[in-house]
Design a protein around this motif. Structure first.
Motif, PDB file in Angstrom:
ATOM      1  N   LEU A 236       8.521  42.228  47.648  1.00  0.00           N
ATOM      2  CA  LEU A 236       7.994  40.979  46.624  1.00  0.00           C
ATOM      3  C   LEU A 236       7.086  41.700  45.549  1.00  0.00           C
ATOM      4  O   LEU A 236       7.432  41.111  44.252  1.00  0.00           O
ATOM      5  N   TYR A 237       6.465  42.442  45.893  1.00  0.00           N
ATOM      6  CA  TYR A 237       5.476  43.205  44.726  1.00  0.00           C
ATOM      7  C   TYR A 237       6.290  43.861  43.776  1.00  0.00           C
ATOM      8  O   TYR A 237       6.158  43.933  42.609  1.00  0.00           O
ATOM      9  N   LEU A 238       7.561  44.672  44.549  1.00  0.00           N
ATOM     10  CA  LEU A 238       8.537  45.568  43.423  1.00  0.00           C
ATOM     11  C   LEU A 238       9.304  44.322  42.499  1.00  0.00           C
ATOM     12  O   LEU A 238       9.485  44.698  41.346  1.00  0.00           O
ATOM     13  N   LYS A 239       9.712  43.263  43.104  1.00  0.00           N
ATOM     14  CA  LYS A 239      10.184  42.308  42.397  1.00  0.00           C
ATOM     15  C   LYS A 239       9.305  41.756  41.072  1.00  0.00           C
ATOM     16  O   LYS A 239       9.677  41.755  40.030  1.00  0.00           O
ATOM     17  N   TYR A 240       7.784  41.614  41.429  1.00  0.00           N
ATOM     18  CA  TYR A 240       7.045  41.302  40.299  1.00  0.00           C
ATOM     19  C   TYR A 240       6.930  42.510  39.490  1.00  0.00           C
ATOM     20  O   TYR A 240       6.969  41.955  38.200  1.00  0.00           O
ATOM     21  N   HIS A 241       6.599  43.560  39.649  1.00  0.00           N
ATOM     22  CA  HIS A 241       6.497  44.852  38.856  1.00  0.00           C
ATOM     23  C   HIS A 241       7.793  44.759  38.164  1.00  0.00           C
ATOM     24  O   HIS A 241       7.519  45.204  36.607  1.00  0.00           O
ATOM     25  N   PHE A 242       8.890  44.859  38.661  1.00  0.00           N
ATOM     26  CA  PHE A 242      10.195  44.993  37.957  1.00  0.00           C
ATOM     27  C   PHE A 242      10.247  43.844  36.771  1.00  0.00           C
ATOM     28  O   PHE A 242      10.647  44.163  35.496  1.00  0.00           O
ATOM     29  N   ALA A 243       9.716  42.798  37.126  1.00  0.00           N
ATOM     30  CA  ALA A 243       9.851  41.663  36.126  1.00  0.00           C
ATOM     31  C   ALA A 243       8.677  41.585  35.090  1.00  0.00           C
ATOM     32  O   ALA A 243       8.922  41.116  34.096  1.00  0.00           O
ATOM     33  N   THR A 244       7.634  42.575  35.142  1.00  0.00           N
ATOM     34  CA  THR A 244       6.840  42.424  34.160  1.00  0.00           C
ATOM     35  C   THR A 244       6.591  43.898  33.642  1.00  0.00           C
ATOM     36  O   THR A 244       5.548  44.108  32.720  1.00  0.00           O
ATOM     37  N   CYS A 245       7.168  45.006  33.981  1.00  0.00           N
ATOM     38  CA  CYS A 245       6.924  46.421  33.494  1.00  0.00           C
ATOM     39  C   CYS A 245       7.258  46.580  32.091  1.00  0.00           C
ATOM     40  O   CYS A 245       6.719  47.627  31.542  1.00  0.00           O
ATOM     41  N   GLU A 246       7.996  45.656  31.189  1.00  0.00           N
ATOM     42  CA  GLU A 246       8.032  45.923  29.840  1.00  0.00           C
ATOM     43  C   GLU A 246       7.354  44.565  29.269  1.00  0.00           C
ATOM     44  O   GLU A 246       7.309  44.568  28.156  1.00  0.00           O
ATOM     45  N   ARG A 247       6.565  44.032  29.939  1.00  0.00           N
ATOM     46  CA  ARG A 247       5.712  42.680  29.214  1.00  0.00           C
ATOM     47  C   ARG A 247       4.644  43.347  28.346  1.00  0.00           C
ATOM     48  O   ARG A 247       3.863  44.235  28.856  1.00  0.00           O
ATOM     49  N   GLU A 248       4.673  43.241  26.806  1.00  0.00           N
ATOM     50  CA  GLU A 248       3.944  43.970  26.104  1.00  0.00           C
ATOM     51  C   GLU A 248       2.402  43.672  26.481  1.00  0.00           C
ATOM     52  O   GLU A 248       1.486  44.811  26.397  1.00  0.00           O
ATOM     53  N   ASP A 249       1.959  42.635  27.013  1.00  0.00           N
ATOM     54  CA  ASP A 249       0.320  42.236  27.425  1.00  0.00           C
ATOM     55  C   ASP A 249       0.096  43.220  28.387  1.00  0.00           C
ATOM     56  O   ASP A 249      -1.124  43.367  28.763  1.00  0.00           O
ATOM     57  N   LEU A 250       0.879  43.971  29.394  1.00  0.00           N
ATOM     58  CA  LEU A 250       0.703  44.783  30.425  1.00  0.00           C
ATOM     59  C   LEU A 250       0.960  46.137  30.440  1.00  0.00           C
ATOM     60  O   LEU A 250       0.403  46.823  31.125  1.00  0.00           O
ATOM     61  N   LEU A 251       1.666  46.561  29.209  1.00  0.00           N
ATOM     62  CA  LEU A 251       2.078  48.028  28.942  1.00  0.00           C
ATOM     63  C   LEU A 251       0.949  48.923  29.176  1.00  0.00           C
ATOM     64  O   LEU A 251       0.974  50.097  29.643  1.00  0.00           O
ATOM     65  N   GLY A 252      -0.420  48.486  28.738  1.00  0.00           N
ATOM     66  CA  GLY A 252      -1.441  49.682  28.791  1.00  0.00           C
ATOM     67  C   GLY A 252      -2.047  49.726  30.113  1.00  0.00           C
ATOM     68  O   GLY A 252      -2.873  50.683  30.317  1.00  0.00           O
ATOM     69  N   VAL A 253      -1.872  48.761  30.950  1.00  0.00           N
ATOM     70  CA  VAL A 253      -2.417  48.854  32.303  1.00  0.00           C
ATOM     71  C   VAL A 253      -1.544  49.402  33.301  1.00  0.00           C
ATOM     72  O   VAL A 253      -0.823  49.002  34.035  1.00  0.00           O
ATOM     73  N   THR A 254      -1.594  50.905  33.280  1.00  0.00           N
ATOM     74  CA  THR A 254      -0.522  51.512  34.082  1.00  0.00           C
ATOM     75  C   THR A 254      -1.005  52.748  33.981  1.00  0.00           C
ATOM     76  O   THR A 254      -1.776  53.276  33.073  1.00  0.00           O
ATOM     77  N   SER A 255      -0.668  53.572  35.196  1.00  0.00           N
ATOM     78  CA  SER A 255      -1.249  55.260  35.209  1.00  0.00           C
ATOM     79  C   SER A 255       0.193  56.060  34.495  1.00  0.00           C
ATOM     80  O   SER A 255      -0.230  57.266  34.154  1.00  0.00           O
ATOM     81  N   HIS A 256       1.071  55.757  34.429  1.00  0.00           N
ATOM     82  CA  HIS A 256       2.369  56.510  34.018  1.00  0.00           C
ATOM     83  C   HIS A 256       3.444  55.325  33.192  1.00  0.00           C
ATOM     84  O   HIS A 256       3.292  54.093  33.546  1.00  0.00           O
ATOM     85  N   ALA A 257       4.022  55.754  32.206  1.00  0.00           N
ATOM     86  CA  ALA A 257       4.817  55.295  31.477  1.00  0.00           C
ATOM     87  C   ALA A 257       6.054  56.097  31.109  1.00  0.00           C
ATOM     88  O   ALA A 257       6.046  57.188  31.052  1.00  0.00           O
ATOM     89  N   ILE A 258       7.278  55.206  30.909  1.00  0.00           N
ATOM     90  CA  ILE A 258       8.383  55.940  30.504  1.00  0.00           C
ATOM     91  C   ILE A 258       8.705  55.397  29.306  1.00  0.00           C
ATOM     92  O   ILE A 258       9.120  54.459  29.148  1.00  0.00           O
ATOM     93  N   ASP A 259       9.037  56.627  28.348  1.00  0.00           N
ATOM     94  CA  ASP A 259       9.628  55.985  26.907  1.00  0.00           C
ATOM     95  C   ASP A 259      11.117  56.599  27.166  1.00  0.00           C
ATOM     96  O   ASP A 259      11.586  57.689  27.426  1.00  0.00           O
ATOM     97  N   ILE A 260      11.880  55.597  26.840  1.00  0.00           N
ATOM     98  CA  ILE A 260      13.590  55.633  27.069  1.00  0.00           C
ATOM     99  C   ILE A 260      14.149  55.360  25.847  1.00  0.00           C
ATOM    100  O   ILE A 260      14.078  54.430  25.149  1.00  0.00           O
ATOM    101  N   PHE A 261      14.884  56.477  25.329  1.00  0.00           N
ATOM    102  CA  PHE A 261      15.557  56.435  24.010  1.00  0.00           C
ATOM    103  C   PHE A 261      16.821  57.118  23.988  1.00  0.00           C
ATOM    104  O   PHE A 261      17.318  57.820  24.760  1.00  0.00           O
ATOM    105  N   ARG A 262      17.640  56.611  23.037  1.00  0.00           N
ATOM    106  CA  ARG A 262      19.154  57.059  22.676  1.00  0.00           C
ATOM    107  C   ARG A 262      19.115  58.170  21.558  1.00  0.00           C
ATOM    108  O   ARG A 262      18.516  57.680  20.370  1.00  0.00           O
ATOM    109  N   LYS A 263      19.827  59.329  21.861  1.00  0.00           N
ATOM    110  CA  LYS A 263      19.946  60.084  20.307  1.00  0.00           C
ATOM    111  C   LYS A 263      20.957  59.670  19.622  1.00  0.00           C
ATOM    112  O   LYS A 263      22.134  59.049  20.052  1.00  0.00           O
TER     113      LYS A 263
END
Length: 263
Positions: A236-263
């Protein structure tokens, strides 16, 4: 080079493989794999730069993808090789993220840069590693670049666990006393950044951002609670995390971030 000495000493005495198997580490692993699986295609050729002990490389090779890996630390390469299964289509080369000259331009469908940017301290070095990752990736290919984020680390390692002496860092000018922006040195091992720093780094590259993801969210800050969750609660916690891990108001509250981009 002193930077490499600090890094090699750290990883010679750190069990990175086990970290990603604890529940709080699995949040980061599952999140990263969720986005990899969103973009990887059958028969894709993957390069992982800074592969560590091979948690991601081996996972992808065991799913049938062809994987080349680059790793700086010999100790990590030894463990990587010990973990390699006979049916994996995988190679590992000792090398540096800033110089991938052994690989040609436009070779890989997906390039993973999931560790090196943690340990590069100048804009020039970080952009060189990114430039190399982009160069070896095919046009239209996808690159994953991971960072250690300052606010999550200050809250967790600083104010909660006292592994970072915040007051001392403020006194030395390594943390701004008004903005709490951070400066890191090689002896600190990890370069702490925020999303604005990443945006500035990426501004020179002709790529398209697909996602910016808080890859572990609050999992490290609340690791004791996460690690003791029963399986249903953790799911259940993972479902919550997946639902919110791109939410702008929460992006800074993390120890790691991934920037994903296309060439």
């Amino acid at each position: 080079m002193k930077t490499n000495k600090y890094l090699i000493d750290f990883y010679n005495n750190y069990d990175e493989d086990s970290r990603l198997r604890l529940k709080h580490g699995l949040v980061e692993f599952f999140t990263t794999m969720r986005y990899i699986e969103k973009y990887i295609k059958p028969n894709d050729h993957v390069l992982e730069v800074g592969a560590g002990t091979g948690r991601y490389s081996h996972t992808l090779a065991r799913q049938g993808y062809t994987v080349d890996a680059v790793e700086l630390v010999e100790h990590n390469i030894e463990i990587f090789n010990q973990n390699t299964q006979s049916d994996e289509d995988i190679t590992i080369t000792q090398g540096n993220a800033k110089d991938l000259s052994i690989f040609p331009d436009n070779k890989y469908d997906m390039t993973l840069l999931l560790g090196p940017l943690y340990h590069l301290y100048s804009i020039e070095d970080k952009q060189q590693a990114l430039r190399e990752a982009i160069r070896v990736t095919k046009q239209g290919g996808v690159i994953f670049a991971a960072y250690v984020i300052s606010d999550g680390c200050l809250l967790d390692e600083g104010f909660k666990r006292s592994n970072i002496n915040v007051a001392e860092y403020v006194e030395k000018g390594l943390i701004d006393s008004l903005t709490f922006d951070t400066k890191s040195e090689s002896k600190d091992l990890f370069e702490l950044v925020c999303k604005e720093d990443i945006d500035n780094l990426m501004s020179i590259f002709p790529v398209t951002r697909l996602h910016y993801v808080a890859s572990d969210g609050c999992a490290l800050f609340m690791r004791e609670a996460v690690d003791t969750m029963d399986n249903d609660t953790f799911e259940l916690y993972l479902k919550y995390h997946f639902a919110t891990c791109e939410r702008e108001d929460l992006l800074g509250v993390t120890s790691h971030a991934i920037d994903i981009f296309r060439k």
